[in-house]
Design an enzyme around this catalytic site. Structure first.
Site, PDB file in Angstrom:
ATOM      1  N   TYR A 181       7.971   5.335  -3.384  1.00  0.00           N
ATOM      2  CA  TYR A 181       8.419   6.012  -4.607  1.00  0.00           C
ATOM      3  C   TYR A 181       7.198   6.694  -5.245  1.00  0.00           C
ATOM      4  O   TYR A 181       6.062   6.250  -5.065  1.00  0.00           O
ATOM      5  CB  TYR A 181       9.033   4.971  -5.551  1.00  0.00           C
ATOM      6  CG  TYR A 181       9.580   5.552  -6.828  1.00  0.00           C
ATOM      7  CD1 TYR A 181      10.655   6.422  -6.802  1.00  0.00           C
ATOM      8  CD2 TYR A 181       9.018   5.235  -8.060  1.00  0.00           C
ATOM      9  CE1 TYR A 181      11.156   6.973  -7.973  1.00  0.00           C
ATOM     10  CE2 TYR A 181       9.505   5.775  -9.231  1.00  0.00           C
ATOM     11  CZ  TYR A 181      10.572   6.652  -9.182  1.00  0.00           C
ATOM     12  OH  TYR A 181      11.055   7.186 -10.342  1.00  0.00           O
ATOM     13  N   ASN A 183       5.443   6.749  -7.904  1.00  0.00           N
ATOM     14  CA  ASN A 183       4.324   6.092  -8.594  1.00  0.00           C
ATOM     15  C   ASN A 183       3.694   4.948  -7.803  1.00  0.00           C
ATOM     16  O   ASN A 183       2.970   4.137  -8.346  1.00  0.00           O
ATOM     17  CB  ASN A 183       4.785   5.587  -9.975  1.00  0.00           C
ATOM     18  CG  ASN A 183       5.844   4.502  -9.869  1.00  0.00           C
ATOM     19  OD1 ASN A 183       6.118   3.980  -8.789  1.00  0.00           O
ATOM     20  ND2 ASN A 183       6.439   4.160 -10.992  1.00  0.00           N
ATOM     21  N   LYS A 184       3.962   4.885  -6.495  1.00  0.00           N
ATOM     22  CA  LYS A 184       3.394   3.800  -5.692  1.00  0.00           C
ATOM     23  C   LYS A 184       2.022   4.208  -5.111  1.00  0.00           C
ATOM     24  O   LYS A 184       1.588   5.344  -5.263  1.00  0.00           O
ATOM     25  CB  LYS A 184       4.372   3.422  -4.575  1.00  0.00           C
ATOM     26  CG  LYS A 184       5.674   2.831  -5.104  1.00  0.00           C
ATOM     27  CD  LYS A 184       5.424   1.529  -5.841  1.00  0.00           C
ATOM     28  CE  LYS A 184       6.694   0.804  -6.262  1.00  0.00           C
ATOM     29  NZ  LYS A 184       7.351   1.404  -7.440  1.00  0.00           N
ATOM     30  N   ASN A 185       1.363   3.283  -4.394  1.00  0.00           N
ATOM     31  CA  ASN A 185       0.023   3.590  -3.842  1.00  0.00           C
ATOM     32  C   ASN A 185       0.070   4.736  -2.843  1.00  0.00           C
ATOM     33  O   ASN A 185      -0.901   5.457  -2.671  1.00  0.00           O
ATOM     34  CB  ASN A 185      -0.575   2.343  -3.175  1.00  0.00           C
ATOM     35  CG  ASN A 185      -0.921   1.268  -4.184  1.00  0.00           C
ATOM     36  OD1 ASN A 185      -0.134   0.993  -5.076  1.00  0.00           O
ATOM     37  ND2 ASN A 185      -2.094   0.671  -4.070  1.00  0.00           N
ATOM     38  N   MET A 186       1.204   4.873  -2.150  1.00  0.00           N
ATOM     39  CA  MET A 186       1.467   6.025  -1.268  1.00  0.00           C
ATOM     40  C   MET A 186       2.759   6.667  -1.758  1.00  0.00           C
ATOM     41  O   MET A 186       3.749   5.979  -1.924  1.00  0.00           O
ATOM     42  CB  MET A 186       1.800   5.535   0.155  1.00  0.00           C
ATOM     43  CG  MET A 186       0.668   5.103   1.009  1.00  0.00           C
ATOM     44  SD  MET A 186       1.349   4.417   2.562  1.00  0.00           S
ATOM     45  CE  MET A 186       2.399   5.726   3.187  1.00  0.00           C
TER      46      MET A 186
END
Ligand SMILES: Cc1ncc(COP(=O)(O)O)c(C=O)c1O
Length: 382
Positions: A181, A183-186
């Protein structure tokens, strides 16, 4: 609102644009060579034997439970300090969600001791969640799983690239679920992955991801199959080629992203260290975290809304991770008097500070200055 320091910022470059363009030029938009390559590269990065790409982490968690045959007679433990996706998929399969407390106001991951106390003959699985990207105490959970014959699922939405005792999140349970998603790290917008070392589970996940069908459109296009059978009813949880192509680029940059997040985490810890009124959990990190979010705890008596408003007035965005799941209306109806004391204390005092891979030390400094001014002014007024 034009934030001076947003909670999160995307980190996309020309390489991601070119990857998406490459797919658009190829004429093949879903479940093709990019998805196959993304799965192969993600599995290799995690050190897992299999990776199955899906539309998002919620779908991944749903499929993980289906693959383990979790159903109406079963109980599944998960932390209440969680995004609602985990509890919701357990509930949607008719199984009972057993909310479990976290360890302490320093270790915000699910408590193995509280989990042990909640196991019954109906417990079938534990869905741990690596909160903020710090791996859960998996040694303790493996002991519990072995003793009681339980399956383990990692909700690793926060934890791509994190590891424990040298093994990456994604290999610490029967199945692990990741989110891409925004806003995740990837980031791929929407997107998810399931990893496992169990070949039988991997085959079943691949079927369930695409309606339960035995052959894909790509198989037929390549002339490998004329028709297909349907093994069991599944879903359309397929990932498209644009997201897979973006995901491959983001994966190749993940270690760099996490290293920059770690530096910003260290800046926060240095600059907030001596300040009364606020503390940073995970003071001694377990394993190697992925530094997904920067949770902070206000001391009892400090008004959280007022604190967040003061940061907002300085154009600094904050959030809350998370409202406690067991107190949401739906779950409260099932078990009105449930009390999880550590979760309830922490969730009343938690504020998430900005953290993202392109963040710079001067932005952390600005956030810390505003916090310091707020807390010192409050102290003087008292
Ligand atoms: C811990 C956790 N689990 C699951 C999810 C669901 O992920 P997705 O949005 O990819 O479905 C999220 C998303 O925020 C999450 O934070």
């Amino acid at each position: 609102m034009k934030w001076k320091v947003p909670l999160f910022d995307l980190n996309l470059e020309q390489a991601e644009r070119e990857a998406v363009q490459r797919v658009l030029d190829s004429g093949w938009l879903t479940m093709g060579e990019e998805v196959i390559a993304f799965e192969r590269e993600f599995a290799k990065h995690a050190g897992a034997e299999h990776a199955v790409a899906v539309t998002n982490c919620t779908a991944a968690l749903h499929l993980a439970l289906r693959a383990l045959d979790i159903g109406p007679k079963d109980e599944v433990l998960c932390p209440s300090l969680n995004f609602c996706a985990g509890p919701n998929v357990i509930s949607s399969l008719g199984a009972k969600v057993v909310f479990t407390d976290i360890t302490s106001d320093d270790d915000l991951c699910i408590s193995p001791e509280d989990a042990a106390a909640r196991i019954t003959p109906r417990t079938k699985a534990i869905m741990v969640m690596h909160y903020a990207g710090t791996p859960c105490d998996m040694d303790a959970f493996h002991k519990l799983a072995e003793k009681h014959g339980l399956r383990l699922i990692e909700d690793a939405a926060h934890a791509p690239g994190a590891s424990l005792n040298g093994a990456k999140c994604g290999t610490l349970a029967d199945l692990a679920c990741f989110s891409f998603y925004s806003n995740k790290n990837m980031s791929t917008g929407e997107g998810g992955m399931i990893t496992t070392n169990d070949e039988t589970l991997a085959v079943r996940l691949r079927h369930l991801r695409s309606h339960g069908m035995t052959a894909s459109t790509l198989h037929r296009h390549k002339g490998h199959a004329f028709s297909y059978d349907l093994i069991e009813p599944g879903y359309n949880y397929r990932l498209d080629e644009m997201r897979a192509a973006m995901g491959r680029v983001q994966l190749s940059r993940l270690e760099g992203f996490n290293a920059q997040r770690k530096k910003m985490d260290e800046c926060y810890r240095t600059w907030l260290d001596d300040l009364e009124g606020i503390s940073l959990p995970f003071s001694s990190h377990r394993g190697k975290p992925s530094y997904h979010i920067m949770p902070a705890l206000l001391s009892p008596g400090i008004d959280r809304e007022d604190f967040m408003q003061a940061l907002k007035d300085s154009r600094i965005q904050t959030s809350i991770h998370y409202p406690p799941s067991h107190l949401f209306g739906w779950y409260r109806k099932q078990k009105p008097d449930q009390c999880l004391p550590v979760t309830e204390d922490v969730t009343a005092r938690e504020v998430t500070l900005p953290l993202f891979a392109s963040m710079q030390a001067d932005q952390v400094e600005l956030v810390c200055d505003v916090i310091r001014n707020y807390l010192e002014k409050r102290e003087k007024a008292a």
